[in-house]
Scaffold this active site. Structure first.
Site, mmCIF file in Angstrom:
data_model
loop_
_atom_site.group_PDB
_atom_site.id
_atom_site.type_symbol
_atom_site.label_atom_id
_atom_site.label_comp_id
_atom_site.label_asym_id
_atom_site.label_seq_id
_atom_site.Cartn_x
_atom_site.Cartn_y
_atom_site.Cartn_z
ATOM 1 N N CYS A 137 -3.993 1.772 2.385
ATOM 2 C CA CYS A 137 -2.814 1.799 3.435
ATOM 3 C C CYS A 137 -2.738 0.308 3.913
ATOM 4 O O CYS A 137 -3.428 -0.361 4.880
ATOM 5 C CB CYS A 137 -3.212 2.649 4.415
ATOM 6 S SG CYS A 137 -1.892 2.789 5.841
ATOM 7 N N CYS A 140 -1.699 0.316 7.486
ATOM 8 C CA CYS A 140 -2.824 0.153 8.424
ATOM 9 C C CYS A 140 -3.818 -0.974 8.604
ATOM 10 O O CYS A 140 -4.275 -1.456 9.263
ATOM 11 C CB CYS A 140 -3.645 1.615 8.033
ATOM 12 S SG CYS A 140 -2.822 2.994 7.934
ATOM 13 N N ASP A 141 -4.185 -1.199 7.444
ATOM 14 C CA ASP A 141 -5.351 -2.439 7.152
ATOM 15 C C ASP A 141 -4.684 -3.868 6.922
ATOM 16 O O ASP A 141 -5.570 -4.837 6.866
ATOM 17 C CB ASP A 141 -6.109 -1.810 6.234
ATOM 18 C CG ASP A 141 -6.882 -0.703 6.405
ATOM 19 O OD1 ASP A 141 -7.020 -0.349 7.679
ATOM 20 O OD2 ASP A 141 -6.996 -0.049 5.531
#
Ligand SMILES: Cc1cc2nc3c(=O)[nH]c(=O)nc-3n(C[C@H](O)[C@H](O)[C@H](O)COP(=O)(O)OP(=O)(O)OC[C@H]3O[C@@H](n4cnc5c(N)ncnc54)[C@H](O)[C@@H]3O)c2cc1C
Length: 321
Positions: A137, A140-141
C-alpha cells in the site's frame, strides 16, 4: 442445539468499517452484535506505524488504534463475538449468518464489512521483509520512503497509480512488470510514460527481496528476466507489491450483486446493496480508496442507512397494523 444470537443490527467484520458501524449503530439504540472473524481489528492489526488517521499528531500503532475503536464500540453498547462465518442466508429477514461451530446469528439488518486482502507474490523473502521495506500500500506507507529509491511491482491500474503516487516521495521510481505491455488504462499509461521520475523495466519478475543493513530492511530486488532467465539486482529501499486485492465476498456469491472483481456493488452515494436491509462498507465495497479513514466513513454511512431502513420498515408495519 446450536446457540442463536439475535439483534436488530448484525455486523460482519471488525475492522475500521465494522467497528465504526458498531459505534453509530449502538448509539442509535440498535444493540449491534459484531462478528469479529479470524482477524479481530482487521488489516490495521497487521501493521505498525499509522501516520494518516486523523486526530493523532504523533505516529500511532495500527493494533492500538483498533483496540481503541473496539473499546469505544463496546463502551457505547456493541457486543463483540469471536466467530468465523461460513454460511449466509439473505433470502429473508431476519438475515442469518452461521458460524463455523454452528452458532446462528440473526439480524433485522446486516452490515457487511469483511474487507479485502492484498495479493502478494508469496515469496519467503517477501514475508520476511513485510513492514521493513516491503508493502502492498503506497498510500499507506509511501511517506516512510521519502527521498529513497523504490520499486512498484505490477502492470494494472493499481500498479500504475501507486507508481505515480510514489513520485510525491521519491525521485527514482521503477515499475517492474513481467510482460512487455501494461494492462492499465491508456490515460494512466500516458501519465506514467510521461513522468520523468518513473522508468519501467519490462519482462522482469521478482525472484527475491534482498535483505540487508542494520536494522535489517530491504536493500534490493533480484529480478529474473522472464525471457532469458537472467538475474539482475535492482537497488531499492522500498518495494510495493501492487498486483491487486481480493475482497472477502465468497459467502455472498449468487446472493448479492458483485462487480467483475468480486466487490459488493452498492447504490451510488449509499451503502445499500442489491438486497434490501443488507448494507456494505469498507474495503469490501471500495476498490478505489482502501484506507482506514474511508472504511470508517462508509461504516458510519452503513449504520445510518441501516437505522433509516429499520425506521421505515417499523413505521410501515405500525401504519399497516
Ligand atoms: C499492512 C497494511 C498497512 C496499512 N496501513 C494503513 C495506513 O497507514 N492508513 C490507512 O488509512 N490504511 C492503511 N491500510 C489499509 C486499511 O487497513 C484498510 O483500508 C482498512 O483496514 C479496511 O477496513 P475494513 O473494515 O473495510 O476491512 P478490514 O480491516 O480488512 O477488516 C475485515 C474484517 O472482516 C472480518 N471477516 C472477514 N471475513 C469474515 C468471515 N467470513 N467471518 C467473520 N469475519 C470476517 C475480519 O476478521 C476483519 O475483522 C493498511 C493495510 C495494510 C494491509
Amino acid at each position: 442445539m446450536p446457540a442463536t444470537h439475535s439483534t436488530r443490527m448484525l455486523i460482519l467484520g471488525s475492522g475500521p468499517a465494522g467497528l465504526s458501524a458498531a459505534i453509530y449503530g449502538a448509539r442509535a439504540g440498535m444493540a449491534p452484535i459484531v462478528v469479529q472473524g479470524i482477524q479481530p481489528g482487521g488489516q490495521l492489526t497487521t501493521t505498525t506505524d499509522v501516520e494518516n488517521y486523523p486526530g493523532f499528531r504523533d505516529v500511532i500503532q495500527g493494533p492500538w488504534l483498533m483496540e481503541e475503536m473496539q473499546a469505544q464500540a463496546e463502551h457505547v453498547g456493541a457486543r463483540m463475538v469471536w466467530d468465523h462465518i461460513v454460511e449466509a442466508d439473505l433470502s429473508r429477514r431476519p438475515f442469518r449468518l452461521i458460524g463455523d461451530g454452528g452458532t446462528v446469528y440473526s439480524g433485522d439488518v446486516l452490515v457487511i464489512a469483511t474487507g479485502a486482502q492484498a495479493k502478494w507474490l508469496n515469496l519467503p523473502s517477501e514475508e520476511h521483509l513485510k513492514g521493513r521495506g516491503v508493502s502492498a500500500c503506497a498510500t499507506c506507507d509511501g511517506f516512510f520512503y521519502r527521498g529513497k529509491k523504490v520499486a512498484v511491482i505490477g502492470g494494472g491500474n493499481t500498479a500504475v497509480e501507486e507508481a505515480l503516487y510514489m513520485t510525491n516521495h521519491s525521485h527514482e521510481v521503477t515499475l517492474i512488470h513481467r510482460r512487455d505491455s501494461l494492462r492499465a488504462e491508456k490515460i494512466l499509461q500516458d501519465r506514467l510514460f510521461a513522468h520523468p521520475n518513473i522508468r519501467v523495466l519490462w519482462n522482469k519478475a521478482v525472484d527475491r527481496f534482498v535483505a540487508g543493513g542494520d536494522p535489517e530492511g530491504l536493500v534490493g530486488l533480484d529480478l529474473r528476466d522472464t525471457k532469458t532467465g537472467e538475474i539482475d539486482r535492482l537497488e531499492v529501499e522500498g518495494g510495493f507489491v501492487a498486483i491487486g486485492h481480493s475482497p472477502a465476498t465468497e459467502l455472498f456469491k449468487g446472493k448479492l450483486a458483485l462487480d467483475a472483481d468480486g466487490y459488493i456493488e452498492v447504490e451510488t452515494g449509499t451503502t445499500r446493496t442489491s438486497v434490501a436491509g443488507v448494507f456494505a462498507c469498507g474495503d469490501v465495497m471500495d476498490k478505489v480508496y482502501r484506507q482506514a479513514v474511508t472504511a470508517a466513513g462508509t461504516g458510519c454511512m452503513a449504520a445510518l442507512d441501516a437505522e433509516r431502513f429499520l425506521a421505515e420498515m417499523e413505521f410501515e408495519a405500525s401504519a399497516a397494523a
